[in-house]
Design a protein around this motif. Structure first.
Motif, PDB file in Angstrom:
ATOM      1  N   GLN A 194      -2.200  -7.582  -7.147  1.00 57.84           N
ATOM      2  CA  GLN A 194      -1.754  -6.210  -6.910  1.00 57.84           C
ATOM      3  C   GLN A 194      -0.264  -6.051  -7.182  1.00 57.84           C
ATOM      4  OE1 GLN A 194      -3.004  -4.722  -3.083  1.00 57.84           O
ATOM      5  NE2 GLN A 194      -5.102  -5.393  -3.353  1.00 57.84           N
ATOM      6  N   LEU A 195       0.518  -7.069  -6.799  1.00 60.66           N
ATOM      7  CA  LEU A 195       1.962  -7.028  -7.068  1.00 60.66           C
ATOM      8  C   LEU A 195       2.235  -7.030  -8.568  1.00 60.66           C
ATOM      9  CD1 LEU A 195       3.323  -9.471  -4.328  1.00 60.66           C
ATOM     10  CD2 LEU A 195       3.885  -7.048  -4.551  1.00 60.66           C
ATOM     11  N   TYR A 196       1.446  -7.797  -9.309  1.00 63.96           N
ATOM     12  CA  TYR A 196       1.617  -7.838 -10.764  1.00 63.96           C
ATOM     13  C   TYR A 196       1.340  -6.463 -11.375  1.00 63.96           C
ATOM     14  CZ  TYR A 196       0.765  -8.987 -15.661  1.00 63.96           C
ATOM     15  OH  TYR A 196       0.803  -9.007 -17.028  1.00 63.96           O
ATOM     16  N   ILE A 197       0.222  -5.831 -10.933  1.00 64.07           N
ATOM     17  CA  ILE A 197      -0.114  -4.505 -11.445  1.00 64.07           C
ATOM     18  C   ILE A 197       0.973  -3.494 -11.091  1.00 64.07           C
ATOM     19  CG2 ILE A 197      -1.750  -2.582 -11.212  1.00 64.07           C
ATOM     20  CD1 ILE A 197      -3.950  -4.684 -10.819  1.00 64.07           C
ATOM     21  N   GLN A 198       1.491  -3.584  -9.834  1.00 61.17           N
ATOM     22  CA  GLN A 198       2.537  -2.660  -9.406  1.00 61.17           C
ATOM     23  C   GLN A 198       3.825  -2.885 -10.186  1.00 61.17           C
ATOM     24  OE1 GLN A 198       2.283  -0.012  -7.212  1.00 61.17           O
ATOM     25  NE2 GLN A 198       4.245   0.400  -8.166  1.00 61.17           N
TER      26      GLN A 198
ATOM     27  N   ALA B  28       0.839  -1.206   0.000  1.00 58.31           N
ATOM     28  CA  ALA B  28       0.000   0.000   0.000  1.00 58.31           C
ATOM     29  C   ALA B  28       0.875   1.257   0.000  1.00 58.31           C
ATOM     30  CB  ALA B  28      -0.933  -0.010   1.206  1.00 58.31           C
ATOM     31  N   ASP B  29       1.989   1.222   0.745  1.00 57.39           N
ATOM     32  CA  ASP B  29       2.910   2.363   0.781  1.00 57.39           C
ATOM     33  C   ASP B  29       3.562   2.567  -0.585  1.00 57.39           C
ATOM     34  OD1 ASP B  29       4.522   4.416   2.249  1.00 57.39           O
ATOM     35  OD2 ASP B  29       6.163   3.061   1.705  1.00 57.39           O
ATOM     36  N   ILE B  30       3.957   1.464  -1.229  1.00 59.41           N
ATOM     37  CA  ILE B  30       4.568   1.556  -2.564  1.00 59.41           C
ATOM     38  C   ILE B  30       3.561   2.094  -3.571  1.00 59.41           C
ATOM     39  CG2 ILE B  30       5.564   0.220  -4.465  1.00 59.41           C
ATOM     40  CD1 ILE B  30       6.734  -1.680  -2.374  1.00 59.41           C
ATOM     41  N   GLN B  31       2.309   1.612  -3.478  1.00 55.98           N
ATOM     42  CA  GLN B  31       1.272   2.083  -4.383  1.00 55.98           C
ATOM     43  C   GLN B  31       1.018   3.580  -4.204  1.00 55.98           C
ATOM     44  OE1 GLN B  31      -1.857  -0.551  -3.179  1.00 55.98           O
ATOM     45  NE2 GLN B  31      -1.414  -2.086  -4.744  1.00 55.98           N
TER      46      GLN B  31
ATOM     47  N   ASP C 259       7.625  -0.977 -14.334  1.00 57.99           N
ATOM     48  CA  ASP C 259       8.244  -1.130 -15.655  1.00 57.99           C
ATOM     49  C   ASP C 259       7.996   0.123 -16.492  1.00 57.99           C
ATOM     50  OD1 ASP C 259       9.153  -3.642 -15.038  1.00 57.99           O
ATOM     51  OD2 ASP C 259       7.530  -4.714 -16.048  1.00 57.99           O
ATOM     52  N   GLU C 260       6.760   0.644 -16.390  1.00 55.25           N
ATOM     53  CA  GLU C 260       6.420   1.860 -17.122  1.00 55.25           C
ATOM     54  C   GLU C 260       7.222   3.049 -16.604  1.00 55.25           C
ATOM     55  OE1 GLU C 260       2.470   4.599 -18.172  1.00 55.25           O
ATOM     56  OE2 GLU C 260       2.323   2.917 -16.761  1.00 55.25           O
ATOM     57  N   ILE C 261       7.385   3.125 -15.277  1.00 55.98           N
ATOM     58  CA  ILE C 261       8.149   4.229 -14.681  1.00 55.98           C
ATOM     59  C   ILE C 261       9.608   4.183 -15.130  1.00 55.98           C
ATOM     60  CG2 ILE C 261       9.010   5.178 -12.501  1.00 55.98           C
ATOM     61  CD1 ILE C 261       6.077   5.778 -13.043  1.00 55.98           C
ATOM     62  N   VAL C 262      10.183   2.968 -15.177  1.00 57.54           N
ATOM     63  CA  VAL C 262      11.576   2.815 -15.625  1.00 57.54           C
ATOM     64  C   VAL C 262      11.728   3.343 -17.043  1.00 57.54           C
ATOM     65  CG1 VAL C 262      13.350   1.134 -16.250  1.00 57.54           C
ATOM     66  CG2 VAL C 262      12.151   0.917 -14.082  1.00 57.54           C
TER      67      VAL C 262
ATOM     68  N   GLN D  90      -8.853  -0.477 -10.038  1.00 58.70           N
ATOM     69  CA  GLN D  90      -8.040  -1.364 -10.868  1.00 58.70           C
ATOM     70  C   GLN D  90      -7.023  -2.123 -10.029  1.00 58.70           C
ATOM     71  OE1 GLN D  90      -6.168   0.596 -14.203  1.00 58.70           O
ATOM     72  NE2 GLN D  90      -4.752  -1.089 -14.570  1.00 58.70           N
ATOM     73  N   ARG D  91      -6.430  -1.435  -9.044  1.00 60.40           N
ATOM     74  CA  ARG D  91      -5.414  -2.088  -8.216  1.00 60.40           C
ATOM     75  C   ARG D  91      -6.019  -3.186  -7.337  1.00 60.40           C
ATOM     76  NH1 ARG D  91      -0.412   0.318  -7.767  1.00 60.40           N
ATOM     77  NH2 ARG D  91      -0.192   2.495  -8.384  1.00 60.40           N
ATOM     78  N   LYS D  92      -7.239  -2.941  -6.820  1.00 59.10           N
ATOM     79  CA  LYS D  92      -7.801  -3.840  -5.822  1.00 59.10           C
ATOM     80  C   LYS D  92      -9.009  -4.616  -6.328  1.00 59.10           C
ATOM     81  CE  LYS D  92      -6.134  -0.822  -2.149  1.00 59.10           C
ATOM     82  NZ  LYS D  92      -6.451   0.053  -1.019  1.00 59.10           N
ATOM     83  N   ALA D  93      -9.105  -4.756  -7.635  1.00 59.05           N
ATOM     84  CA  ALA D  93     -10.225  -5.503  -8.208  1.00 59.05           C
ATOM     85  C   ALA D  93     -10.144  -6.964  -7.786  1.00 59.05           C
ATOM     86  CB  ALA D  93     -10.200  -5.397  -9.731  1.00 59.05           C
ATOM     87  N   GLY D  94     -11.314  -7.557  -7.493  1.00 59.04           N
ATOM     88  CA  GLY D  94     -11.355  -8.955  -7.063  1.00 59.04           C
ATOM     89  C   GLY D  94     -11.395  -9.902  -8.242  1.00 59.04           C
ATOM     90  N   PHE D  95     -11.782 -11.156  -7.944  1.00 59.36           N
ATOM     91  CA  PHE D  95     -11.867 -12.190  -8.964  1.00 59.36           C
ATOM     92  C   PHE D  95     -13.326 -12.598  -9.102  1.00 59.36           C
ATOM     93  CE2 PHE D  95      -7.701 -12.453  -7.038  1.00 59.36           C
ATOM     94  CZ  PHE D  95      -6.859 -12.538  -8.123  1.00 59.36           C
TER      95      PHE D  95
END
Length: 323
Positions: free
Chosen positions: A144-148, A85-88, A153-156, A108-113
């Protein structure tokens, strides 16, 4: 010793043994066996209720160990969720903000299944509720880790582009201060030296002796190095990318050729008096997406605050340009 019973036989005038019938003997045996079996079962039930077998003890120990592990995993999941959550938060409010891209929405970050029950196979066991809860949280955290990860990758990539942008922007003065005679004219409306009419001056004029070195103000490649543009005489155009182009006019000579890659600070030519010019000077222009902009805003790379302030004052004087 079994008790023997007798009866008196009046015909023989004697006592005779009472012999039980065979059917009754079988019935008695069955009842005795059944009673013994019931007592054995009851005894076993009572014994197992009070005392545990080694196998039961081992299974119980393993179950407690599994339960403890699940509880520890649940706590770790909470801790990992806090870190994520802090990283997000930093990703949305620092990194993506800095690189001017939209933050990733919480939906989008916390969408369920959705869809089918993914955890049906875990139902019907001891502690099923806890195991399903931990598994579900692990799946959500993994998503969430996958989305982050994709966001980073986009930020890099944005950081790499930003680094290229910072290197490409024309950010230094093309003629060194120690080589200047004076800053002759700035960007804006000026008096034309030939017609004396007011005319939009699209660049800045740096008065210097013929042969004074001229330097590239940003990374890029030489788009033109010729004298085929009206009024500019011998001039160089550098394409920097990201919509930026710089132009260096009235040169006496070139130090580069068309198509050559250039780094900021490279020597590209020499001050001259060619083309439509009133005296030796460098006419310098910057374009953004094809529109001329004031070059004075791009000298943060090699001017001190005092030098920049002095140049601003000189550029604002509405005198006569040299071209």
């Amino acid at each position: 010793m079994a008790k023997v019973k007798y009866y008196y036989d009046s015909e023989t005038l004697s006592y005779q043994k009472i012999r039980p019938k065979k059917r009754e003997q079988i019935k008695k045996f069955v009842l005795t066996l059944a009673s013994a079996t019931v007592f054995m079962i009851l005894g076993f039930v009572v014994f197992t209720a009070i005392f545990e077998s080694p196998k039961e003890k081992e299974l119980k120990r393993q179950l407690e160990f599994v339960k403890l592990n699940e509880e520890l995993h649940a706590k770790k999941m909470v801790q990992m969720g806090d870190v994520l959550a802090d990283i997000q938060d930093r990703d949305n409010n620092i990194y993506r903000l800095y690189f001017e891209v939209n933050p990733i929405p919480d939906e989008q970050r916390k969408a369920g299944f959705g869809g089918i029950n993914r955890y049906k196979a875990l139902e019907g066991f001891n502690n099923s509720e806890m195991i399903i809860d931990v598994t579900k949280n692990m799946d959500i955290l993994s998503k969430q880790l996958y989305i982050q990860s994709k966001s980073l990758d986009e930020i890099v990539k944005l950081a790499a582009d930003k680094e290229k942008l910072l290197a490409a922007i024309p950010a230094i003065q093309p003629v060194k201060n120690e080589d200047l005679t004076r800053m002759a004219s700035g960007y804006g409306w000026r008096s034309d030296p030939f017609t004396k009419a007011r005319k939009k001056h699209k660049g800045m004029d740096f008065s210097s002796p013929v042969g004074t070195p001229v330097y590239a103000s940003g990374d890029g490649y030489v788009e033109r190095a010729d004298q085929n543009a009206a009024g500019y005489g011998k001039h160089i155009r550098i394409e920097h990318g990201f919509g930026y182009t710089s132009l260096y006019a009235h040169l006496s000579n070139y130090n580069v050729r068309r198509g050559q890659k250039i780094k900021r600070g490279d020597l590209i030519g020499f001050v001259g008096n060619t083309g439509r010019s009133q005296g030796p000077h460098l006419h310098y222009e910057i374009y953004k997406n094809g529109t001329a902009i004031d070059p004075i805003n791009f000298y943060y790379g090699n001017l001190s605050p005092e030098e920049f302030e002095a140049m601003q004052k000189a550029a604002q004087i509405e005198g006569q340009s040299l071209d």
